[in-house]
Write a protein that holds these residues in place. Structure first.
Motif, PDB file in Angstrom:
ATOM      1  N   ARG A 290      58.899  49.292  24.036  1.00 36.12           N
ATOM      2  CA  ARG A 290      59.868  49.090  22.974  1.00 36.12           C
ATOM      3  C   ARG A 290      61.113  49.935  23.235  1.00 36.12           C
ATOM      4  NH1 ARG A 290      56.674  53.171  21.926  1.00 36.12           N
ATOM      5  NH2 ARG A 290      57.348  54.933  20.650  1.00 36.12           N
ATOM      6  N   LEU A 291      62.163  49.614  22.516  1.00 32.82           N
ATOM      7  CA  LEU A 291      63.351  50.456  22.483  1.00 32.82           C
ATOM      8  C   LEU A 291      63.294  51.312  21.230  1.00 32.82           C
ATOM      9  CD1 LEU A 291      66.264  51.405  23.126  1.00 32.82           C
ATOM     10  CD2 LEU A 291      67.077  49.320  21.978  1.00 32.82           C
ATOM     11  N   GLU A 292      63.470  52.613  21.396  1.00 33.56           N
ATOM     12  CA  GLU A 292      63.581  53.498  20.244  1.00 33.56           C
ATOM     13  C   GLU A 292      64.986  54.101  20.252  1.00 33.56           C
ATOM     14  OE1 GLU A 292      61.493  57.363  18.077  1.00 33.56           O
ATOM     15  OE2 GLU A 292      60.858  56.763  20.089  1.00 33.56           O
ATOM     16  N   LEU A 293      65.710  53.889  19.184  1.00 33.01           N
ATOM     17  CA  LEU A 293      67.035  54.475  19.037  1.00 33.01           C
ATOM     18  C   LEU A 293      66.896  55.729  18.188  1.00 33.01           C
ATOM     19  CD1 LEU A 293      68.061  50.995  18.515  1.00 33.01           C
ATOM     20  CD2 LEU A 293      69.732  52.351  19.770  1.00 33.01           C
ATOM     21  N   ILE A 294      67.354  56.857  18.704  1.00 32.37           N
ATOM     22  CA  ILE A 294      67.213  58.139  18.012  1.00 32.37           C
ATOM     23  C   ILE A 294      68.584  58.660  17.605  1.00 32.37           C
ATOM     24  CG2 ILE A 294      66.491  60.544  18.252  1.00 32.37           C
ATOM     25  CD1 ILE A 294      64.253  59.640  20.044  1.00 32.37           C
ATOM     26  N   PHE A 295      68.671  59.047  16.332  1.00 34.05           N
ATOM     27  CA  PHE A 295      69.898  59.625  15.793  1.00 34.05           C
ATOM     28  C   PHE A 295      69.574  61.035  15.323  1.00 34.05           C
ATOM     29  CE2 PHE A 295      69.946  55.045  15.216  1.00 34.05           C
ATOM     30  CZ  PHE A 295      71.168  54.702  15.786  1.00 34.05           C
ATOM     31  N   ASN A 296      70.151  62.011  15.983  1.00 33.20           N
ATOM     32  CA  ASN A 296      69.860  63.407  15.673  1.00 33.20           C
ATOM     33  C   ASN A 296      70.573  63.833  14.391  1.00 33.20           C
ATOM     34  OD1 ASN A 296      68.244  63.883  18.031  1.00 33.20           O
ATOM     35  ND2 ASN A 296      70.134  63.910  19.233  1.00 33.20           N
ATOM     36  N   ALA A 297      70.242  65.032  13.939  1.00 32.44           N
ATOM     37  CA  ALA A 297      70.873  65.569  12.739  1.00 32.44           C
ATOM     38  C   ALA A 297      72.388  65.486  12.843  1.00 32.44           C
ATOM     39  CB  ALA A 297      70.435  67.019  12.533  1.00 32.44           C
ATOM     40  N   TYR A 298      73.006  65.063  11.768  1.00 26.34           N
ATOM     41  CA  TYR A 298      74.449  64.893  11.622  1.00 26.34           C
ATOM     42  C   TYR A 298      74.976  63.585  12.202  1.00 26.34           C
ATOM     43  CZ  TYR A 298      74.469  69.894  10.449  1.00 26.34           C
ATOM     44  OH  TYR A 298      74.224  71.117   9.877  1.00 26.34           O
ATOM     45  N   ASP A 299      74.188  62.866  12.994  1.00 29.88           N
ATOM     46  CA  ASP A 299      74.670  61.597  13.534  1.00 29.88           C
ATOM     47  C   ASP A 299      74.894  60.582  12.413  1.00 29.88           C
ATOM     48  OD1 ASP A 299      74.748  62.363  16.184  1.00 29.88           O
ATOM     49  OD2 ASP A 299      72.744  61.610  16.646  1.00 29.88           O
ATOM     50  N   VAL A 300      73.860  60.388  11.592  1.00 24.37           N
ATOM     51  CA  VAL A 300      73.969  59.432  10.483  1.00 24.37           C
ATOM     52  C   VAL A 300      73.516  60.049   9.167  1.00 24.37           C
ATOM     53  CG1 VAL A 300      73.695  57.413  11.971  1.00 24.37           C
ATOM     54  CG2 VAL A 300      71.668  58.457  10.923  1.00 24.37           C
ATOM     55  N   GLY A 301      73.176  61.337   9.177  1.00 32.89           N
ATOM     56  CA  GLY A 301      72.721  61.994   7.963  1.00 32.89           C
ATOM     57  C   GLY A 301      72.861  63.494   8.068  1.00 32.89           C
ATOM     58  N   PRO A 302      72.671  64.203   6.962  1.00 33.89           N
ATOM     59  CA  PRO A 302      72.827  65.659   6.964  1.00 33.89           C
ATOM     60  C   PRO A 302      71.709  66.348   7.727  1.00 33.89           C
ATOM     61  CG  PRO A 302      71.920  64.939   4.875  1.00 33.89           C
ATOM     62  CD  PRO A 302      72.275  63.688   5.633  1.00 33.89           C
ATOM     63  N   PHE A 303      71.895  67.627   8.032  1.00 30.80           N
ATOM     64  CA  PHE A 303      70.882  68.403   8.750  1.00 30.80           C
ATOM     65  C   PHE A 303      69.549  68.368   8.022  1.00 30.80           C
ATOM     66  CE2 PHE A 303      68.523  72.298   9.590  1.00 30.80           C
ATOM     67  CZ  PHE A 303      68.504  72.344  10.972  1.00 30.80           C
ATOM     68  N   SER A 304      69.580  68.462   6.702  1.00 28.09           N
ATOM     69  CA  SER A 304      68.343  68.507   5.914  1.00 28.09           C
ATOM     70  C   SER A 304      67.536  67.224   6.025  1.00 28.09           C
ATOM     71  CB  SER A 304      68.668  68.776   4.443  1.00 28.09           C
ATOM     72  OG  SER A 304      69.529  67.768   3.926  1.00 28.09           O
ATOM     73  N   ALA A 305      68.192  66.120   6.371  1.00 26.90           N
ATOM     74  CA  ALA A 305      67.485  64.836   6.489  1.00 26.90           C
ATOM     75  C   ALA A 305      66.704  64.727   7.792  1.00 26.90           C
ATOM     76  CB  ALA A 305      68.475  63.679   6.390  1.00 26.90           C
ATOM     77  N   GLY A 306      67.070  65.533   8.792  1.00 22.60           N
ATOM     78  CA  GLY A 306      66.396  65.461  10.081  1.00 22.60           C
ATOM     79  C   GLY A 306      66.830  64.241  10.867  1.00 22.60           C
ATOM     80  N   PRO A 307      66.146  63.961  11.964  1.00 20.53           N
ATOM     81  CA  PRO A 307      66.525  62.806  12.784  1.00 20.53           C
ATOM     82  C   PRO A 307      66.061  61.492  12.161  1.00 20.53           C
ATOM     83  CG  PRO A 307      64.587  63.861  13.699  1.00 20.53           C
ATOM     84  CD  PRO A 307      65.031  64.728  12.562  1.00 20.53           C
ATOM     85  N   TYR A 308      66.741  60.431  12.507  1.00 23.69           N
ATOM     86  CA  TYR A 308      66.347  59.076  12.136  1.00 23.69           C
ATOM     87  C   TYR A 308      66.040  58.320  13.424  1.00 23.69           C
ATOM     88  CZ  TYR A 308      68.632  59.938   7.585  1.00 23.69           C
ATOM     89  OH  TYR A 308      69.003  60.450   6.364  1.00 23.69           O
TER      90      TYR A 308
END
Length: 329
Positions: A290-308
């Motif tokens: 599969r393809l997994e797209l990873i968005f680190n802290a601050y990419d699409v959300g605040p630090f408190s949200a963690g990665p998506y």
């Protein structure tokens, strides 16, 4: 006997005997180093050592001589780095070893999937104190040793990035911190085989250099084994911009669902903003299935949200993949 031959003998020959005893891959009666003693005394680490040695032996046994020699040299480097970095009291050493064995075993398995890709590991390790700041740097990064393609540019990229990270994590000589501080930077890599002609490198990192909190994340790169080059999404997907439109729609919809329970930045999902982000190869972690797209802290959300992260099956992506690309299926 030469050092490399000795290391290979130690790694491979004793594996079978201790398996039934539940010990590590070597004779604990001959253990001399602090690391060996911890391996022998901690059942979980003994098991991890035994499993890694078994995977290593199985891989080495089926490789032709040049690949087997390359693997042995890399294993010697890995053991030397393990022994250097995993130090301190027994509990600290055990935790260090468990993490290292897990990564090494996973990478050995990946090296055995398909043609041996001649990917080894390099390391940067340093520690010390500057003023009131103690620091520790523990970086592992990949090096492609194969000769079937020119990997020099990819290797320079990995080495240069590792060197810069090490430099950034080292306190300046004029550092004037008011309080005692503990800086650290750790980086490891894992291999994935999304196709016969490709290897994905996942670089996972975490650091702290003062401030309210640390920083960390995952950065992925795809290497085309035919050319030796780092390959972005435009080299994987068919020509044109249709793939980007599909990715923006698919990823945007998935992230919006995640934002319901874990709010992120709504403006990051604007088509133009998300499209720019999805043109960046570092988010694309191509796995075996599969393809997994990873968005680190601050990419699409605040630090408190963690990665998506968003996962997409290859069956769904198949119409968009180049048949002549590194993931051609």
């Amino acid at each position: 006997m030469r050092p490399l031959a000795i290391a290979l003998a130690v790694l491979v020959v004793p594996v079978a005997a201790p398996l039934a005893q539940g010990g590590p891959s070597f004779d604990c009666a001959k253990a001399t180093s602090p690391v060996d003693h911890v391996i022998c005394k901690a059942p979980e680490v003994s098991k991890a050592d035994r499993e890694m040695a078994a995977v290593y032996a199985a891989l080495a046994a089926r490789l032709p001589a040049p690949a087997r020699a390359d693997l042995a040299k890399d294993q010697v480097r890995w053991i030397a780095n393990r022994n250097q970095v995993c130090s301190g009291d027994a509990g600290v050493v055990a935790n260090c070893l468990k993490a290292r064995y897990a990564t090494r075993t996973a990478n050995l398995r990946a090296l055995g999937e398909g043609v041996y890709p001649f990917v080894g590991g390099q390391a940067i390790y340093s520690s010390g104190k500057v003023g009131k700041t103690r620091f520790m740097i523990d970086i592992s990064y990949p090096q492609f040793n194969g000769t079937a393609a020119d990997f020099s540019a990819a290797n320079r990229r990995y080495a240069d990035d590792a060197g810069k990270s090490a430099s950034d994590a080292t306190p300046a000589t004029d550092s004037s911190a008011d309080n005692e501080q503990e800086w650290s930077y750790e980086q490891s890599f894992t291999l994935h085989r999304p196709g016969t002609n490709a290897v994905t490198i996942d670089l996972e990192f975490y650091g702290y250099s003062g401030g309210a909190h640390g920083f960390g994340g995952t950065i992925c790169t795809l290497v085309d084994l035919r050319s030796g080059r780092l390959t972005g999404p435009d080299g994987v997907f068919v020509a044109g911009d249709q793939w980007l439109k599909v990715m923006v729609e698919t990823v945007g919809a998935a992230l919006r669902k995640q934002f319901v329970k874990n709010p992120g930045f709504d403006d990051a999902l604007e088509p133009a903003t998300l499209g720019k982000m999805l043109s960046d190869a570092s988010h694309y972690c191509w796995r075996a299935d599969r393809l997994e797209l990873i968005f680190n802290a601050y990419d699409v959300g605040p630090f408190s949200a963690g990665p998506y992260s968003v996962e997409i099956s290859y069956s769904r992506l198949k119409p968009l993949l180049r048949t002549d690309g590194p993931l051609g299926r």
